[in-house]
Design a protein around this motif. Structure first.
Motif, PDB file in Angstrom:
ATOM      1  N   PRO A   1     -10.570   3.466  -6.902  1.00  0.00           N
ATOM      2  CA  PRO A   1      -9.958   4.430  -5.774  1.00  0.00           C
ATOM      3  C   PRO A   1      -9.417   5.476  -6.585  1.00  0.00           C
ATOM      4  O   PRO A   1      -8.486   5.611  -7.428  1.00  0.00           O
ATOM      5  N   PHE A   2      -9.469   6.851  -6.025  1.00  0.00           N
ATOM      6  CA  PHE A   2      -8.470   7.742  -6.337  1.00  0.00           C
ATOM      7  C   PHE A   2      -7.419   7.668  -5.081  1.00  0.00           C
ATOM      8  O   PHE A   2      -7.905   8.391  -3.803  1.00  0.00           O
ATOM      9  N   THR A   3      -6.657   7.127  -5.183  1.00  0.00           N
ATOM     10  CA  THR A   3      -5.699   6.612  -3.978  1.00  0.00           C
ATOM     11  C   THR A   3      -4.998   7.653  -3.282  1.00  0.00           C
ATOM     12  O   THR A   3      -5.490   7.649  -1.691  1.00  0.00           O
ATOM     13  N   ASP A   4      -4.508   8.687  -3.765  1.00  0.00           N
ATOM     14  CA  ASP A   4      -3.924   9.810  -2.791  1.00  0.00           C
ATOM     15  C   ASP A   4      -4.994  10.292  -1.783  1.00  0.00           C
ATOM     16  O   ASP A   4      -4.839  10.588  -0.556  1.00  0.00           O
ATOM     17  N   LYS A   5      -6.123  10.751  -2.567  1.00  0.00           N
ATOM     18  CA  LYS A   5      -7.269  11.171  -1.791  1.00  0.00           C
ATOM     19  C   LYS A   5      -7.922  10.177  -0.575  1.00  0.00           C
ATOM     20  O   LYS A   5      -8.175  10.735   0.428  1.00  0.00           O
ATOM     21  N   TYR A   6      -7.862   8.992  -1.134  1.00  0.00           N
ATOM     22  CA  TYR A   6      -8.305   8.098  -0.146  1.00  0.00           C
ATOM     23  C   TYR A   6      -7.446   7.816   1.119  1.00  0.00           C
ATOM     24  O   TYR A   6      -7.765   7.620   2.245  1.00  0.00           O
ATOM     25  N   ILE A   7      -6.070   7.756   0.791  1.00  0.00           N
ATOM     26  CA  ILE A   7      -5.179   7.544   1.988  1.00  0.00           C
ATOM     27  C   ILE A   7      -5.203   8.769   2.629  1.00  0.00           C
ATOM     28  O   ILE A   7      -5.471   8.840   4.050  1.00  0.00           O
ATOM     29  N   GLU A   8      -5.207   9.912   2.183  1.00  0.00           N
ATOM     30  CA  GLU A   8      -5.275  11.354   3.145  1.00  0.00           C
ATOM     31  C   GLU A   8      -6.951  11.264   3.865  1.00  0.00           C
ATOM     32  O   GLU A   8      -6.570  11.642   5.266  1.00  0.00           O
ATOM     33  N   MET A   9      -7.775  11.021   3.311  1.00  0.00           N
ATOM     34  CA  MET A   9      -9.118  10.952   4.212  1.00  0.00           C
ATOM     35  C   MET A   9      -9.059   9.590   5.310  1.00  0.00           C
ATOM     36  O   MET A   9      -9.228  10.052   6.371  1.00  0.00           O
ATOM     37  N   VAL A  10      -8.397   8.638   5.124  1.00  0.00           N
ATOM     38  CA  VAL A  10      -8.441   7.650   6.211  1.00  0.00           C
ATOM     39  C   VAL A  10      -7.580   8.060   7.097  1.00  0.00           C
ATOM     40  O   VAL A  10      -7.956   7.847   8.496  1.00  0.00           O
TER      41      VAL A  10
ATOM     42  N   TYR B   1      -2.068 -10.632  -6.214  1.00  0.00           N
ATOM     43  CA  TYR B   1      -0.728 -10.741  -6.065  1.00  0.00           C
ATOM     44  C   TYR B   1      -0.092  -9.551  -6.677  1.00  0.00           C
ATOM     45  O   TYR B   1       1.090  -9.450  -6.967  1.00  0.00           O
ATOM     46  N   GLU B   2      -0.924  -8.596  -7.180  1.00  0.00           N
ATOM     47  CA  GLU B   2      -0.324  -7.283  -8.379  1.00  0.00           C
ATOM     48  C   GLU B   2      -0.745  -6.147  -7.479  1.00  0.00           C
ATOM     49  O   GLU B   2      -1.897  -5.959  -7.054  1.00  0.00           O
ATOM     50  N   GLY B   3       0.112  -5.094  -7.646  1.00  0.00           N
ATOM     51  CA  GLY B   3      -0.334  -3.700  -7.282  1.00  0.00           C
ATOM     52  C   GLY B   3      -0.418  -3.743  -5.689  1.00  0.00           C
ATOM     53  O   GLY B   3      -0.207  -4.385  -4.811  1.00  0.00           O
ATOM     54  N   GLU B   4      -1.050  -2.605  -5.208  1.00  0.00           N
ATOM     55  CA  GLU B   4      -1.056  -2.123  -3.932  1.00  0.00           C
ATOM     56  C   GLU B   4      -2.617  -2.572  -3.518  1.00  0.00           C
ATOM     57  O   GLU B   4      -3.311  -2.626  -4.255  1.00  0.00           O
ATOM     58  N   GLN B   5      -2.641  -2.719  -2.287  1.00  0.00           N
ATOM     59  CA  GLN B   5      -3.858  -3.126  -1.743  1.00  0.00           C
ATOM     60  C   GLN B   5      -4.470  -2.006  -0.891  1.00  0.00           C
ATOM     61  O   GLN B   5      -3.785  -1.638   0.112  1.00  0.00           O
ATOM     62  N   LEU B   6      -5.553  -1.689  -0.952  1.00  0.00           N
ATOM     63  CA  LEU B   6      -6.319  -0.633  -0.253  1.00  0.00           C
ATOM     64  C   LEU B   6      -7.605  -1.392   0.022  1.00  0.00           C
ATOM     65  O   LEU B   6      -8.586  -1.848  -0.583  1.00  0.00           O
ATOM     66  N   VAL B   7      -7.800  -1.587   1.506  1.00  0.00           N
ATOM     67  CA  VAL B   7      -8.934  -2.500   1.792  1.00  0.00           C
ATOM     68  C   VAL B   7      -9.565  -2.105   3.063  1.00  0.00           C
ATOM     69  O   VAL B   7      -8.937  -1.725   4.010  1.00  0.00           O
TER      70      VAL B   7
END
Length: 131
Positions: A110-119, A41-47
């Motif tokens: 995760p390296f969030t920014d890079k992951y989102i860019e890749m996806v 219930y905390e933070g962002e979810q990258l699933v």
């Protein structure tokens, strides 16, 4: 149009007695437990929801962590079996361990920014039929 925006629950059948499994994951992974398991219930979810495992030894779950190196050090210090050492990619660090009950678990920092860019790029490629 309505669409799925995340995972509401993952229901696994881990080896081991329920209370022992939950206590271990509380102590070693910092997961707060309830009678039903744990909730985020905390933070962002990258699933990632994968519909096919790559092989029978692939983990059934990947857990996001904030410091994979510290977790693996704790595992090594407590003689917890490392299945696959930490590997670094542009989008994060991954490693696998086996809990005392024989379940293989994958951790991901995760390296969030890079992951989102890749996806986002992969989605465009998939829609264009390039994957």
């Amino acid at each position: 149009m309505a669409k799925v925006v995340g995972i509401g629950g993952v229901f696994l059948q881990f080896k081991g007695e329920k209370k022992e499994v939950q206590n271990w994951y509380n102590e070693f992974m910092g997961l707060d437990m309830t009678e039903y398991g744990t909730g985020f219930y905390e933070g962002e979810q990258l699933v990632l929801l994968s519909f096919k495992r790559s092989n029978e030894n692939s983990p059934f779950i990947n857990l996001r962590v904030d410091d994979i190196d510290a977790m693996f050090k704790k595992f090594v210090d407590n003689s917890i079996e490392i299945v696959d050492d930490i590997k670094r990619y542009d989008y994060g660090k991954f490693g696998q361990f086996k809990d005392p009950f024989g379940n293989i678990i994958e951790l991901w920092e995760p390296f969030t920014d890079k992951y989102i860019e890749m996806v986002k790029k992969e989605i465009v490629q998939y829609k264009k039929g390039k994957l």
